[in-house]
Design a protein around this motif. Structure first.
Motif, PDB file in Angstrom:
ATOM      1  N   PRO B  74      24.740 -85.695  11.580  1.00  0.00           N
ATOM      2  CA  PRO B  74      23.706 -85.789  10.662  1.00  0.00           C
ATOM      3  C   PRO B  74      22.833 -86.937  10.477  1.00  0.00           C
ATOM      4  O   PRO B  74      21.959 -87.064   9.949  1.00  0.00           O
ATOM      5  N   THR B  75      23.564 -88.022  11.082  1.00  0.00           N
ATOM      6  CA  THR B  75      22.998 -89.462  10.891  1.00  0.00           C
ATOM      7  C   THR B  75      21.985 -89.636  11.987  1.00  0.00           C
ATOM      8  O   THR B  75      21.292 -90.590  12.043  1.00  0.00           O
ATOM      9  N   GLN B  76      21.840 -88.680  12.973  1.00  0.00           N
ATOM     10  CA  GLN B  76      20.787 -88.684  13.963  1.00  0.00           C
ATOM     11  C   GLN B  76      19.597 -87.967  13.773  1.00  0.00           C
ATOM     12  O   GLN B  76      19.869 -86.881  13.132  1.00  0.00           O
ATOM     13  N   THR B  77      18.373 -88.388  14.205  1.00  0.00           N
ATOM     14  CA  THR B  77      17.373 -87.563  13.841  1.00  0.00           C
ATOM     15  C   THR B  77      16.971 -86.624  14.899  1.00  0.00           C
ATOM     16  O   THR B  77      16.268 -85.974  15.054  1.00  0.00           O
ATOM     17  N   VAL B 168       8.319 -91.805  10.799  1.00  0.00           N
ATOM     18  CA  VAL B 168       9.693 -91.478  11.280  1.00  0.00           C
ATOM     19  C   VAL B 168      10.744 -91.693  10.020  1.00  0.00           C
ATOM     20  O   VAL B 168      10.527 -92.551   8.970  1.00  0.00           O
ATOM     21  N   TYR B 169      11.953 -90.972  10.387  1.00  0.00           N
ATOM     22  CA  TYR B 169      12.987 -91.362   9.453  1.00  0.00           C
ATOM     23  C   TYR B 169      13.700 -92.475   9.533  1.00  0.00           C
ATOM     24  O   TYR B 169      13.975 -93.165  10.771  1.00  0.00           O
TER      25      TYR B 169
END
Lengths: 234, 234
Positions: B74-77, B168-169
């Motif tokens: 979940p910590t990767q886009t 971007v996130y």
DNA sequence: GAGTGGTCTAGACCACGGA
DNA sequence: CCGTGGTCTAGACCACTCA
């Protein structure tokens, strides 16, 4: 789908505050009568509520309304105890067993051990407000923490690591999946076989990047909400 | 506990390779006869297997052996699509609906909106190897992404954000819990009401710390394993 | 000791999937 | 159209909890 309607009716009761957290539901036979159905169908509705995390079951004791889940951040080393206290809950830890064993498959795998290595295995049950919510197994490398078992393991392991071995977590690899409670874990958590569970596996590295221990946590799934923040570096 | 024994017998069959991922189990009535029991008891065993993530059910179609779960960070886009491809799986995304709505409670809550705000709501179903595994709802702030709905939303949202809006996130707040599939979500995933689910809620911030969108994902719980690494800064 | 939950039986009907 | 899974009925016995 009668059981969905029954579920909704009970949800309504809970949301309306007719039923408070930790309160016991009426007997299954009573409820079945109330909704003019059989126990089998009623239990289907209850299972649905259970899988939604609204109620939980204690083996042979009945069904209870779930309290708020504990917010848990796997990326923090914050103790279970401090985490619970911070959230206004009453924590308790019970030591089930602590011994040196020949690494089993799971331990060898997670700790990247050679065959026939010794490891410390520590099993504990943790409570929130007197309710057992998680069964934790730690596997710890004895070469890094000699004589670890001499300490009081009902306390925080990270405290012992820091105070007696000068070792702290630097990086944590974790894995979250769902499964169900069975056998020992189920018993320790006063659950029946098949109760839904959230499984958290963590592998922990110290300040030098050395793999030092791991833990496998079986949570009653309604008792935990995993929450965290990730900052992306690119 | 007959149903535990039946479960174990089936697990053995799977582990021995007698049953392969995605293969259908025999009919319930057949299995019940095989194990000399009734359908009710057999189904209890199957439910146990389901909650362990070993098998899954497709509504009115039967029971199937679960493939390996998708590893999800979940910590990767990283897109769903790229994530799946990297793991040798075949991804597909289907747009269910995309419209501008008056923010509901959930959206208002997650996006910290004022009452009566408009938001884009995008619903999609994602497949792995032709199996629907996750139902995703995105809520997106229209002030930040004007005319978003003009784009092809079966593609990656993050790609659209980056290419057309230069956004971007940067940081992601996420919450993981378990629940069950019901109604629309269940239907879209070919599941029955009550199928166990893993719920992932994410709130995403851009490079300036501005909250830009959120998504709520309902995963078939056997299809996902959440894995990540956290580096502690203190 | 009464009541409760855990487990199991032996059926039934219906609507849907797939041939 | 047949077979299947989804749902439901109406019981039963036992072991355990709890008053």
């Amino acid at each position: 789908m009668q059981y969905v309607k029954i579920k909704d009716a009970i949800v309504e009761q809970i949301d309306a505050g007719m039923l408070s957290p930790r309160e016991k539901l009426p007997a299954e036979r009573k409820l079945a009568e109330t909704f003019d159905t059989t126990r089998v169908t009623l239990r289907e509705a209850l299972s649905l509520l259970e899988s939604e995390g609204r109620i939980y079951r204690e083996d042979r004791r009945g069904w209870f309304i779930s309290p708020e889940p504990l917010r848990y951040d796997p990326t923090q080393t914050l103790n279970f105890t401090n985490m619970a206290l911070e959230q206004g809950r009453k924590p308790k830890t019970e030591l089930v067993s602590a011994k040196s064993i020949l690494a089993n498959k799971q331990a060898a795998n997670l700790l990247e051990l050679k065959p026939f290595s010794d490891v410390y295995q520590v099993n504990r049950v943790r409570y929130l407000d007197e309710r057992p919510v998680v069964y934790v197994t730690n596997y710890i490398r004895p070469d890094i923490f000699p004589k670890l078992l001499d300490h009081d393991l009902a306390n925080s392991l990270t405290d012992i690591y820091r105070e007696h071995y000068g070792m702290v977590y630097q990086s944590i690899r974790y894995r979250i999946s769902t499964s169900s409670l069975i056998g020992l874990q189920a018993q320790a958590l006063r659950a029946t076989s098949g109760t839904p569970a959230m499984v958290v596996e963590r592998v922990n590295y110290n300040q030098h990047g050395l793999l030092i221990d791991c833990d496998i946590e079986y949570w009653r799934h309604d008792a935990i909400s995993i929450e965290s923040v990730a900052n992306l570096t690119r």
